[in-house]
Design a protein around this motif. Structure first.
Motif, PDB file in Angstrom:
ATOM      1  N   SER A  10       0.827  -1.201   0.000  1.00 38.63           N
ATOM      2  CA  SER A  10       0.000   0.000   0.000  1.00 38.63           C
ATOM      3  C   SER A  10       0.866   1.258   0.000  1.00 38.63           C
ATOM      4  CB  SER A  10      -0.904  -0.011   1.240  1.00 38.63           C
ATOM      5  OG  SER A  10      -1.704   1.136   1.290  1.00 38.63           O
ATOM      6  N   GLY A  11       0.499   2.200  -0.831  1.00 36.30           N
ATOM      7  CA  GLY A  11       1.200   3.478  -0.845  1.00 36.30           C
ATOM      8  C   GLY A  11       2.407   3.542  -1.743  1.00 36.30           C
ATOM      9  N   THR A  12       2.640   2.515  -2.571  1.00 30.46           N
ATOM     10  CA  THR A  12       3.830   2.500  -3.428  1.00 30.46           C
ATOM     11  C   THR A  12       3.577   3.066  -4.822  1.00 30.46           C
ATOM     12  OG1 THR A  12       3.351   0.166  -3.923  1.00 30.46           O
ATOM     13  CG2 THR A  12       5.003   0.622  -2.236  1.00 30.46           C
ATOM     14  N   GLY A  13       2.339   3.466  -5.094  1.00 34.61           N
ATOM     15  CA  GLY A  13       2.062   4.139  -6.360  1.00 34.61           C
ATOM     16  C   GLY A  13       1.376   3.292  -7.419  1.00 34.61           C
ATOM     17  N   LYS A  14       0.645   2.253  -7.007  1.00 36.98           N
ATOM     18  CA  LYS A  14      -0.025   1.396  -7.997  1.00 36.98           C
ATOM     19  C   LYS A  14      -1.100   2.160  -8.763  1.00 36.98           C
ATOM     20  CE  LYS A  14      -1.254  -1.685  -4.990  1.00 36.98           C
ATOM     21  NZ  LYS A  14      -0.650  -1.033  -3.800  1.00 36.98           N
ATOM     22  N   SER A  15      -1.963   2.877  -8.040  1.00 34.07           N
ATOM     23  CA  SER A  15      -3.038   3.608  -8.718  1.00 34.07           C
ATOM     24  C   SER A  15      -2.478   4.713  -9.609  1.00 34.07           C
ATOM     25  CB  SER A  15      -4.004   4.199  -7.681  1.00 34.07           C
ATOM     26  OG  SER A  15      -4.658   3.172  -6.959  1.00 34.07           O
ATOM     27  N   LYS A 122       9.842   5.145  -2.837  1.00 36.01           N
ATOM     28  CA  LYS A 122      10.104   5.777  -1.537  1.00 36.01           C
ATOM     29  C   LYS A 122       9.402   7.126  -1.441  1.00 36.01           C
ATOM     30  CE  LYS A 122      14.528   3.586  -0.357  1.00 36.01           C
ATOM     31  NZ  LYS A 122      14.069   3.029   0.925  1.00 36.01           N
ATOM     32  N   ALA A 123       9.367   7.878  -2.548  1.00 38.18           N
ATOM     33  CA  ALA A 123       8.672   9.171  -2.548  1.00 38.18           C
ATOM     34  C   ALA A 123       7.171   8.974  -2.339  1.00 38.18           C
ATOM     35  CB  ALA A 123       8.941   9.909  -3.853  1.00 38.18           C
ATOM     36  N   ALA A 124       6.602   7.946  -2.975  1.00 35.08           N
ATOM     37  CA  ALA A 124       5.179   7.655  -2.812  1.00 35.08           C
ATOM     38  C   ALA A 124       4.862   7.246  -1.374  1.00 35.08           C
ATOM     39  CB  ALA A 124       4.759   6.555  -3.789  1.00 35.08           C
ATOM     40  N   ASP A 211      12.350  19.924  -3.862  1.00 31.09           N
ATOM     41  CA  ASP A 211      11.020  19.644  -4.390  1.00 31.09           C
ATOM     42  C   ASP A 211      10.777  18.139  -4.328  1.00 31.09           C
ATOM     43  OD1 ASP A 211       8.604  19.506  -5.674  1.00 31.09           O
ATOM     44  OD2 ASP A 211       9.335  20.135  -7.637  1.00 31.09           O
ATOM     45  N   ILE A 212       9.741  17.712  -3.589  1.00 31.15           N
ATOM     46  CA  ILE A 212       9.433  16.279  -3.499  1.00 31.15           C
ATOM     47  C   ILE A 212       8.031  16.006  -4.030  1.00 31.15           C
ATOM     48  CG2 ILE A 212      10.997  15.835  -1.577  1.00 31.15           C
ATOM     49  CD1 ILE A 212       8.529  15.855   0.255  1.00 31.15           C
ATOM     50  N   THR A 213       7.563  16.835  -4.956  1.00 33.13           N
ATOM     51  CA  THR A 213       6.209  16.686  -5.498  1.00 33.13           C
ATOM     52  C   THR A 213       6.000  15.314  -6.111  1.00 33.13           C
ATOM     53  OG1 THR A 213       6.156  19.064  -5.963  1.00 33.13           O
ATOM     54  CG2 THR A 213       4.496  17.683  -7.036  1.00 33.13           C
ATOM     55  N   ASN A 214       6.918  14.895  -6.949  1.00 34.94           N
ATOM     56  CA  ASN A 214       6.832  13.566  -7.556  1.00 34.94           C
ATOM     57  C   ASN A 214       7.985  12.704  -7.050  1.00 34.94           C
ATOM     58  OD1 ASN A 214       4.477  13.941  -9.282  1.00 34.94           O
ATOM     59  ND2 ASN A 214       5.735  15.431 -10.360  1.00 34.94           N
ATOM     60  N   THR A 215       9.166  12.936  -7.572  1.00 34.78           N
ATOM     61  CA  THR A 215      10.356  12.311  -7.012  1.00 34.78           C
ATOM     62  C   THR A 215      11.268  13.423  -6.506  1.00 34.78           C
ATOM     63  OG1 THR A 215      11.371  12.264  -9.209  1.00 34.78           O
ATOM     64  CG2 THR A 215      10.272  10.260  -8.453  1.00 34.78           C
ATOM     65  N   PRO A 216      11.991  13.176  -5.415  1.00 39.76           N
ATOM     66  CA  PRO A 216      12.761  14.244  -4.781  1.00 39.76           C
ATOM     67  C   PRO A 216      13.842  14.824  -5.689  1.00 39.76           C
ATOM     68  CG  PRO A 216      12.512  12.385  -3.294  1.00 39.76           C
ATOM     69  CD  PRO A 216      12.039  11.930  -4.640  1.00 39.76           C
ATOM     70  N   VAL A 217      13.885  16.150  -5.726  1.00 36.46           N
ATOM     71  CA  VAL A 217      14.898  16.882  -6.486  1.00 36.46           C
ATOM     72  C   VAL A 217      15.479  17.953  -5.572  1.00 36.46           C
ATOM     73  CG1 VAL A 217      15.367  18.367  -8.471  1.00 36.46           C
ATOM     74  CG2 VAL A 217      13.723  16.494  -8.685  1.00 36.46           C
ATOM     75  N   VAL A 218      16.800  18.028  -5.510  1.00 35.11           N
ATOM     76  CA  VAL A 218      17.486  19.047  -4.704  1.00 35.11           C
ATOM     77  C   VAL A 218      18.383  19.860  -5.638  1.00 35.11           C
ATOM     78  CG1 VAL A 218      19.088  19.495  -2.802  1.00 35.11           C
ATOM     79  CG2 VAL A 218      17.455  17.600  -2.641  1.00 35.11           C
ATOM     80  N   PHE A 250      17.868  10.159   6.941  1.00 29.77           N
ATOM     81  CA  PHE A 250      16.949  10.868   7.829  1.00 29.77           C
ATOM     82  C   PHE A 250      15.492  10.839   7.369  1.00 29.77           C
ATOM     83  CE2 PHE A 250      21.071  13.033   8.657  1.00 29.77           C
ATOM     84  CZ  PHE A 250      21.183  12.698   9.988  1.00 29.77           C
ATOM     85  N   MET A 251      15.255  10.647   6.052  1.00 32.63           N
ATOM     86  CA  MET A 251      13.884  10.698   5.548  1.00 32.63           C
ATOM     87  C   MET A 251      13.495   9.463   4.746  1.00 32.63           C
ATOM     88  SD  MET A 251      13.652  14.711   4.418  1.00 32.63           S
ATOM     89  CE  MET A 251      11.880  14.631   4.218  1.00 32.63           C
ATOM     90  N   ASP A 252      14.431   8.521   4.594  1.00 35.04           N
ATOM     91  CA  ASP A 252      14.186   7.329   3.786  1.00 35.04           C
ATOM     92  C   ASP A 252      13.717   7.696   2.383  1.00 35.04           C
ATOM     93  OD1 ASP A 252      14.276   4.579   3.399  1.00 35.04           O
ATOM     94  OD2 ASP A 252      12.157   4.309   3.886  1.00 35.04           O
ATOM     95  N   LEU A 253      14.338   8.722   1.822  1.00 34.09           N
ATOM     96  CA  LEU A 253      14.047   9.176   0.467  1.00 34.09           C
ATOM     97  C   LEU A 253      15.295   9.064  -0.388  1.00 34.09           C
ATOM     98  CD1 LEU A 253      11.909  12.419   0.974  1.00 34.09           C
ATOM     99  CD2 LEU A 253      11.152  10.298  -0.099  1.00 34.09           C
ATOM    100  N   GLU A 254      15.115   8.577  -1.599  1.00 33.10           N
ATOM    101  CA  GLU A 254      16.209   8.562  -2.563  1.00 33.10           C
ATOM    102  C   GLU A 254      16.051   9.772  -3.476  1.00 33.10           C
ATOM    103  OE1 GLU A 254      16.681   4.893  -4.667  1.00 33.10           O
ATOM    104  OE2 GLU A 254      16.267   3.677  -2.897  1.00 33.10           O
ATOM    105  N   VAL A 255      16.966  10.700  -3.380  1.00 34.70           N
ATOM    106  CA  VAL A 255      16.884  11.898  -4.211  1.00 34.70           C
ATOM    107  C   VAL A 255      17.263  11.532  -5.640  1.00 34.70           C
ATOM    108  CG1 VAL A 255      17.645  14.279  -4.523  1.00 34.70           C
ATOM    109  CG2 VAL A 255      17.481  13.317  -2.221  1.00 34.70           C
ATOM    110  N   GLU A 256      16.312  11.693  -6.539  1.00 29.92           N
ATOM    111  CA  GLU A 256      16.534  11.254  -7.920  1.00 29.92           C
ATOM    112  C   GLU A 256      17.442  12.212  -8.683  1.00 29.92           C
ATOM    113  OE1 GLU A 256      13.308  10.604 -11.172  1.00 29.92           O
ATOM    114  OE2 GLU A 256      13.732   8.699 -10.183  1.00 29.92           O
ATOM    115  N   GLN A 257      17.331  13.515  -8.394  1.00 28.33           N
ATOM    116  CA  GLN A 257      18.192  14.495  -9.050  1.00 28.33           C
ATOM    117  C   GLN A 257      18.779  15.441  -8.010  1.00 28.33           C
ATOM    118  OE1 GLN A 257      16.819  16.487 -12.696  1.00 28.33           O
ATOM    119  NE2 GLN A 257      15.024  15.149 -12.667  1.00 28.33           N
ATOM    120  N   ILE A 258      20.082  15.633  -8.068  1.00 29.33           N
ATOM    121  CA  ILE A 258      20.756  16.630  -7.225  1.00 29.33           C
ATOM    122  C   ILE A 258      21.563  17.517  -8.156  1.00 29.33           C
ATOM    123  CG2 ILE A 258      22.346  17.017  -5.301  1.00 29.33           C
ATOM    124  CD1 ILE A 258      21.710  14.176  -4.342  1.00 29.33           C
ATOM    125  N   ARG A 259      21.094  18.735  -8.332  1.00 31.73           N
ATOM    126  CA  ARG A 259      21.734  19.660  -9.253  1.00 31.73           C
ATOM    127  C   ARG A 259      22.643  20.603  -8.467  1.00 31.73           C
ATOM    128  NH1 ARG A 259      15.919  21.020 -11.032  1.00 31.73           N
ATOM    129  NH2 ARG A 259      15.302  19.176 -12.257  1.00 31.73           N
TER     130      ARG A 259
END
Length: 273
Positions: A10-15, A122-124, A211-218, A250-259
């Motif tokens: 549950s919560g992994t983004g199936k829908s 992880k973002a979902a 921005d973590i709207t969809n996948t995390p970006v820093v 600290f947040m169990d998030l994988e940052v997909e883009q770090i610019r």
């Protein structure tokens, strides 16, 4: 009828992924959380997300009530469904739904990890755990006909890889989803800064955006003080790794883009240092 099954916790983004997956495989109907969706429209059933308790929601999702299951079975037989996508939290749940709706054998099993990256999952999960938001893969106007008790958060347009619009999902806050945790943007900025502010070549941080709207970006705008012979790209990569590790820890998030934007460089000789 060819049956596809998409499963994952549950919560992994199936829908969220259902419409894109249906488009990819030319699937014209979806079973999701108690609903039968045909060609992007709800045609039978009731969403588990309308229920007041978690137990009721689970029963709705697996078609526990005979009246509910019969209505959906009748609709499945009525519409010219060539391919059907069934969503569930596990293969066991998929089989429960299969039995309740008297569906034929399942031809294709798809794990959510096969179609979504670890960062997306992880973002979902982070969004579900902090904001309590759930997705219904039908347009908002159809949700509003039934879902009147809780806030409808927003609508997302779903696009194919070719950028053609293929459907719409509605994000809601079900009654059984209680509580939220708010993580401020400032807190996330501090995680990024503190993870690498000790690095000797960083003079200052001019701007940090998260921005973590969809996948995390820093995005980090920094000033460097470097020595002759140091490679700026290597230093930027060091910052990226520190930020990535901190968000994961600290947040169990994988940052997909770090610019990394280096807006100012001061060069010093080793002797001066």
């Amino acid at each position: 009828m060819e049956i596809y099954a998409l499963y994952g916790p549950s919560g992994t983004g199936k829908s969220t992924s259902a419409l894109a997956l249906a488009h990819k495989y030319n699937i014209n109907a979806i079973i999701d959380d108690g609903l039968l969706i045909y060609q992007g429209k709800k045609v039978a059933g009731q969403s588990a997300k309308y229920e007041k308790t978690t137990v009721q929601a689970v029963k709705r999702a697996i078609f526990f009530w005979e009246e509910h299951a019969d209505a959906v079975k009748e609709a499945i037989n009525h519409y010219p469904i060539e391919r059907l996508l069934v969503l569930g939290t596990s293969r066991k749940m998929i089989h429960r739904i299969q039995g309740a709706l008297a569906l034929p054998e399942i031809h294709h099993y798809i794990n959510i990890e096969e179609i979504r990256s670890s960062a997306e999952i992880k973002a979902a999960l982070f969004d579900r755990g902090t904001q309590g938001r759930h997705v219904i893969p039908i347009p908002r106007i159809q949700v509003e006909q039934d879902f009147i008790h809780r806030l409808i958060a927003k609508v997302d347009k779903i696009f194919s890889p070719k950028k053609e619009e293929i459907g719409e999902t509605t994000i809601v806050h079900p009654q059984f989803q209680t509580g939220k945790i708010h993580v401020s943007e400032l807190a996330m900025k501090k995680i990024a800064i503190q993870s690498c502010e000790h690095l000797p070549f960083i003079e200052s941080f001019r701007k940090v955006k998260v921005d973590i709207t969809n996948t995390p970006v820093v995005e980090v705008d920094a000033s460097f003080i470097i020595h002759l012979g140091q490679n700026v790209n290597d230093l930027a990569n060091t910052i990226q790794q520190h930020i990535y590790d901190a968000f994961l820890e600290f947040m169990d998030l994988e940052v997909e883009q770090i610019r990394i934007v280096v807006s100012h460089i001061q060069i010093e000789s080793p002797a001066h240092a």
